[in-house]
Scaffold this active site. Structure first.
Site, PDB file in Angstrom:
ATOM      1  N   ASN A  11      -4.976  -5.198  -2.096  1.00  0.00           N
ATOM      2  CA  ASN A  11      -5.631  -5.273  -0.793  1.00  0.00           C
ATOM      3  C   ASN A  11      -6.982  -4.581  -0.966  1.00  0.00           C
ATOM      4  O   ASN A  11      -7.007  -3.397  -1.309  1.00  0.00           O
ATOM      5  CB  ASN A  11      -4.857  -4.479   0.264  1.00  0.00           C
ATOM      6  CG  ASN A  11      -3.443  -4.996   0.504  1.00  0.00           C
ATOM      7  OD1 ASN A  11      -3.078  -6.068   0.041  1.00  0.00           O
ATOM      8  ND2 ASN A  11      -2.654  -4.228   1.244  1.00  0.00           N
ATOM      9  N   GLU A  52       0.824  -1.211   0.000  1.00  0.00           N
ATOM     10  CA  GLU A  52       0.000   0.000   0.000  1.00  0.00           C
ATOM     11  C   GLU A  52       0.854   1.255   0.000  1.00  0.00           C
ATOM     12  O   GLU A  52       0.549   2.218   0.720  1.00  0.00           O
ATOM     13  CB  GLU A  52      -0.951  -0.011   1.202  1.00  0.00           C
ATOM     14  CG  GLU A  52      -1.882  -1.190   1.191  1.00  0.00           C
ATOM     15  CD  GLU A  52      -3.161  -0.970   1.986  1.00  0.00           C
ATOM     16  OE1 GLU A  52      -3.203  -0.053   2.810  1.00  0.00           O
ATOM     17  OE2 GLU A  52      -4.133  -1.707   1.740  1.00  0.00           O
ATOM     18  N   TRP A 101      -6.621 -11.086   5.876  1.00  0.00           N
ATOM     19  CA  TRP A 101      -5.968 -10.180   6.826  1.00  0.00           C
ATOM     20  C   TRP A 101      -6.780 -10.220   8.101  1.00  0.00           C
ATOM     21  O   TRP A 101      -7.872  -9.707   8.116  1.00  0.00           O
ATOM     22  CB  TRP A 101      -5.908  -8.748   6.270  1.00  0.00           C
ATOM     23  CG  TRP A 101      -5.056  -7.888   7.147  1.00  0.00           C
ATOM     24  CD1 TRP A 101      -5.482  -6.997   8.086  1.00  0.00           C
ATOM     25  CD2 TRP A 101      -3.628  -7.853   7.178  1.00  0.00           C
ATOM     26  NE1 TRP A 101      -4.405  -6.415   8.703  1.00  0.00           N
ATOM     27  CE2 TRP A 101      -3.260  -6.929   8.172  1.00  0.00           C
ATOM     28  CE3 TRP A 101      -2.620  -8.540   6.479  1.00  0.00           C
ATOM     29  CZ2 TRP A 101      -1.923  -6.655   8.474  1.00  0.00           C
ATOM     30  CZ3 TRP A 101      -1.313  -8.260   6.785  1.00  0.00           C
ATOM     31  CH2 TRP A 101      -0.978  -7.322   7.775  1.00  0.00           C
TER      32      TRP A 101
HETATM   33  C1  GCB Z   1      -4.072  -2.681   5.108  1.00  0.00           C
HETATM   34  C2  GCB Z   1      -2.663  -2.773   5.576  1.00  0.00           C
HETATM   35  C3  GCB Z   1      -2.561  -3.517   6.889  1.00  0.00           C
HETATM   36  C4  GCB Z   1      -3.667  -3.057   7.822  1.00  0.00           C
HETATM   37  C5  GCB Z   1      -4.998  -3.375   7.191  1.00  0.00           C
HETATM   38  C6  GCB Z   1      -6.189  -2.953   8.035  1.00  0.00           C
HETATM   39  O1  GCB Z   1      -4.345  -2.525   3.976  1.00  0.00           O
HETATM   40  O2  GCB Z   1      -1.811  -3.332   4.631  1.00  0.00           O
HETATM   41  O3  GCB Z   1      -1.304  -3.299   7.415  1.00  0.00           O
HETATM   42  O4  GCB Z   1      -3.558  -3.615   9.074  1.00  0.00           O
HETATM   43  O5  GCB Z   1      -5.095  -2.730   5.977  1.00  0.00           O
HETATM   44  O6  GCB Z   1      -6.625  -3.712   8.873  1.00  0.00           O
HETATM   45  O7  GCB Z   1      -6.668  -1.840   7.852  1.00  0.00           O
END
Ligand code: GCB
Length: 729
Positions: free
Chosen positions: A419, A364, A499
């Site tokens: 992402n 990102e 994630w």
């Molecule tokens: C993202 C990031 C990650 C964050 C995640 C979030 O895109 O790469 O590091 O923790 O979003 O949870 O917002």
């Protein structure tokens, strides 16, 4: 012979930014600590974005015995973020980058008694990554520090933390053989290299052929070979390696050893509740056990180099890995050198791990930076570095959702990934599907993957009407049900990573009922609670042992006449019993739904094959307050359920796009947004300048936007009343 001594105990820790002499002088008054150690184990996890970022000292005396031997080196497996190492007050080395190993030589600087003093700092910096990201930048000597004693003639130890041996297996699947090149770095005249029982003597480098090669074949059979190298002095290094072929196809996705092998898995951060990043071997093993239980075949080891032991575990368990450096969120014009050195160290130190499939250039990176020439050049240099150091692996990037797909940055890495958080931060779940459909149609020849997706959930919060932003375990589960299907329908996605597998510390966060945590984990930060979404993926991915899981176990008190009982299972038939009576049998895949009347206290049992799961739920007359995080949003929803909306007039249930088409209604929205913008300048600017983001916003309903922005109930109702006064065309 080589001797390795781990310097675990006997350290004095001083939380003070002082000169080396002072640190040595006052060391005795410091706190006694053992490594691994971080000074942010508590303040880095409790919210407030106020954890200590500064310079601290670790001081330790080296014993006579510890300093014996011909040549003595000191190894740091991880010192976050920058470190300066002194022996007897003399500065030996400076290292930038908190996640890679580095070494320095002590011999030549040794005295009668020897005091080691290490200053470590995690302060703000304009040159060292990461500086802006959604996780805590713990400071400390949070991985082992070791002494390495070697003879005069020895394998290289200094250059980028090299293991001194590099193994490149090239597999010929048709001939079932592997050509293995072993390179070594040392100061001797010749070296004996052994691979698979065959030994060759050479100056530096030898080639071997392994016939009938036993492949490293993912989860099913992660077979490992060993290569070792020995000098006349007796110094010896060895490494494991694996013989496998990775490939990516824009239409068919990922291939392992010539067969389709869709990479489906999760991301992992290395920290743990209560310990921060100072975790031990047993913690790494416990994490891997959870990953095996889940059935993931890939891990994105985000957002930095992880412990060598963890890549070892991935090798041993057949997990395909995405490895990356912390070049994240914000490009720094003075940070180029550091991105290159962190990448150099990552590749040098991790090259031999068969688990690693790709090198991630950045994450990102355009979230808080424009795509300018400096940023592009930085990526080109990183990409070239990867290819020069490792022609056998592909490079990739994790792009932020608002990066236009025709941006020139997408041309740099070999393969790309996005992402996306539609259905969580903004937009609807279906926008994920549409994003990939459009991308794939527009760029049928480009390999694309899904590097992050997730939704926060606090397992204390529950709802029978789960909604985006409510932090319930139920919404997270629904979100992932959608994503699982979306992904299954798009086999061209070369890799997908939830994630995150675990909740993790982001000290700047304060939401969803917790301070300092990102709660997108499928498992809680302390690894104690598997949220329902965990079992969804387990049902889809783990076919080893039959299991059945009842969702909503923590959603005990329910205020409704009828309730849904949802079951996740890797079996294809589920039977449901209420208070001992069979009430239904469902056949299908992964997700099984039942509806039952709620009359009092019930014992629910789900059976599939010969496995079962049981829970108790109760009928209550008032909604259980403790289950609701966002009480204002919940009452707005109830209010809407009870009040008719005139569909011929505008309302907050319309999309921003539809409302804007009417000048009168549009003006009201614009005024409202302008007010919000003056309160939160940065976000508003990002939207204004980004056509992609504007398009996405246009599709969001006003109510979803309002809820997300935390608008209060009265102003939401007021706005709705005004809109209801405007007739649609
Ligand atoms: C993202 C990031 C990650 C964050 C995640 C979030 O895109 O790469 O590091 O923790 O979003 O949870 O917002």
């Amino acid at each position: 012979m080589r001797k390795i001594t781990v310097l675990k105990d006997g350290w004095k820790f001083l939380k003070a930014d002082i000169p080396c002499e002072t640190a040595m002088e006052y060391a005795a008054q410091g706190e006694t600590v053992s490594l691994p150690h971080t000074w942010n184990a508590v303040d880095g996890q409790d919210g407030g974005n106020d954890y200590h970022r500064g310079t601290c000292w670790y001081v330790r005396e080296l014993s006579k015995e510890e300093t014996e031997g011909e040549r003595l080196f000191l190894e740091f497996a991880g010192a976050a973020m920058s470190a300066d190492v002194y022996l007897n007050g003399k500065h030996l080395v400076h290292h930038d980058g908190g996640y890679s190993a580095f070494r320095t030589e002590l011999s030549g600087h040794l005295a009668e008694t020897n005091i080691l003093a290490v200053s470590v700092n995690n302060t703000d910096s304009r040159t060292v990554y990461p500086q802006k990201a959604d996780f805590t930048f713990y400071g400390g000597l949070y991985r082992p520090v070791s002494l390495i004693t070697v003879p005069e003639e020895h394998f290289e130890l200094l250059k980028d933390g090299t293991p001194g041996i590099k193994v490149t297996p090239v597999v010929d699947l048709e001939k079932k053989c592997a050509h293995v090149t072993v390179e070594t770095w040392h100061n001797g005249n010749s070296v004996e290299i052994t691979v698979n029982g065959e030994t060759k003597t050479c100056e530096k480098k030898s080639e071997f052929v392994i016939e009938n090669v036993h492949l490293w074949d993912g989860l099913d059979d992660p077979f490992l070979y060993t290569a070792s190298a020995k000098l006349a002095s007796g110094d010896e290094v060895s490494t494991r390696f694996g013989c496998r072929v990775f490939a990516c196809d824009p239409q068919k996705g990922f291939f392992l050893n010539g067969r389709s092998y869709p990479l489906r898995g999760v991301s992992r951060h290395q920290d743990l509740k209560g310990k921060g990043n100072a975790v031990g071997r047993e913690d790494l093993e416990a994490d891997m056990a959870i990953i095996r239980e889940l059935g993931a075949n890939t891990l994105r080891l985000a957002h930095y180099q992880h412990a060598q032991e963890f890549y070892d575990l991935c090798d041993e368990n057949g997990i395909v890995v995405w490895a990356e450096i912390p070049y994240i969120t914000m490009h720094m014009s003075e940070g180029r050198e550091n991105t290159l050195s962190q990448m150099k160290e990552l590749i040098t130190q991790c090259y031999n791990h068969p688990c690693i499939a790709v090198w991630g250039l950045s994450n990102e990176i355009t979230a808080a930076s424009a795509v300018n020439e400096d940023l592009l050049e930085n990526h080109r240099l990183l990409n070239e570095l990867c290819h020069r150091m490792d022609p056998t692996r592909l490079t990739t990037m994790a792009n932020v959702f608002m990066l236009e797909t025709d941006s020139p940055i997408l041309d740099i890495p070999d393969i790309n990934s996005y992402n996306l958080y539609f259905g969580w931060y903004l937009g609807d779940l279906e926008q994920n599907d549409e994003f990939f459909d459009e991308y794939h149609e527009k760029y049928p020849d480009r390999v694309i993957g899904f590097s992050e997706y997730g939704a926060d959930a606090n397992p204390a919060f529950h709802s029978s009407h789960p909604e985006k932003g409510d932090y319930t375990e139920e919404y997270q589960a629904l979100y992932h049900e959608h994503m699982l299907k979306m992904i299954e329908d798009r086999p061209y996605l070369w890799a997908t990573h939830v994630w995150n597998l675990f909740d993790f510390a982001a000290d700047g966060r304060d939401e969803g009922g917790k301070h300092g945590e990102n709660q997108k984990g499928l498992v809680t930060f302390d690894r104690q609670t598997r949220k329902d979404a965990f079992w969804l993926y387990k049902a889809a991915w783990n076919h080893k042992e039959p299991f059945v899981h009842l969702c909503g176990k923590r959603y005990v008190n329910r205020c409704e006449d009828e309730t849904e009982i949802k079951v996740y299972s890797n079996q294809n038939e589920v039977r449901l019993y209420v208070d001992g009576t069979l009430i239904g049998t469902e056949t299908g895949k992964t997700v099984f739904r039942f509806r039952i009347p709620l009359m009092g206290n019930h014992v629910i049992r789900a059976e599939a094959g010969n496995v079962s799961d049981t829970m108790c739920i109760n009928r209550v007359s008032e909604p259980e307050e403790s289950y609701i995080f966002n009480k204002a949003a919940a009452s707005v929803t109830n209010w809407f359920d009870a009040n008719e909306i005139d569909p011929s007039c505008f309302s907050i249930q319309d999309t921003l796009g539809a409302i804007r088409e009417n000048p009168q209604a549009g003006a009201i929205i614009d005024a409202m947004m302008a007010k919000g913008a003056s309160e939160r300048g940065d976000v508003a600017d990002a939207v204004k300048d980004n056509p992609g983001l504007q398009r996405m916003m246009a599709r969001m309903t006003l109510i979803s936007l309002l809820k997300q922005s935390g608008a209060d109930e009265e102003s939401i109702k007021q706005l709705n009343r005004v809109l209801q006064g405007i007739k649609k065309a």
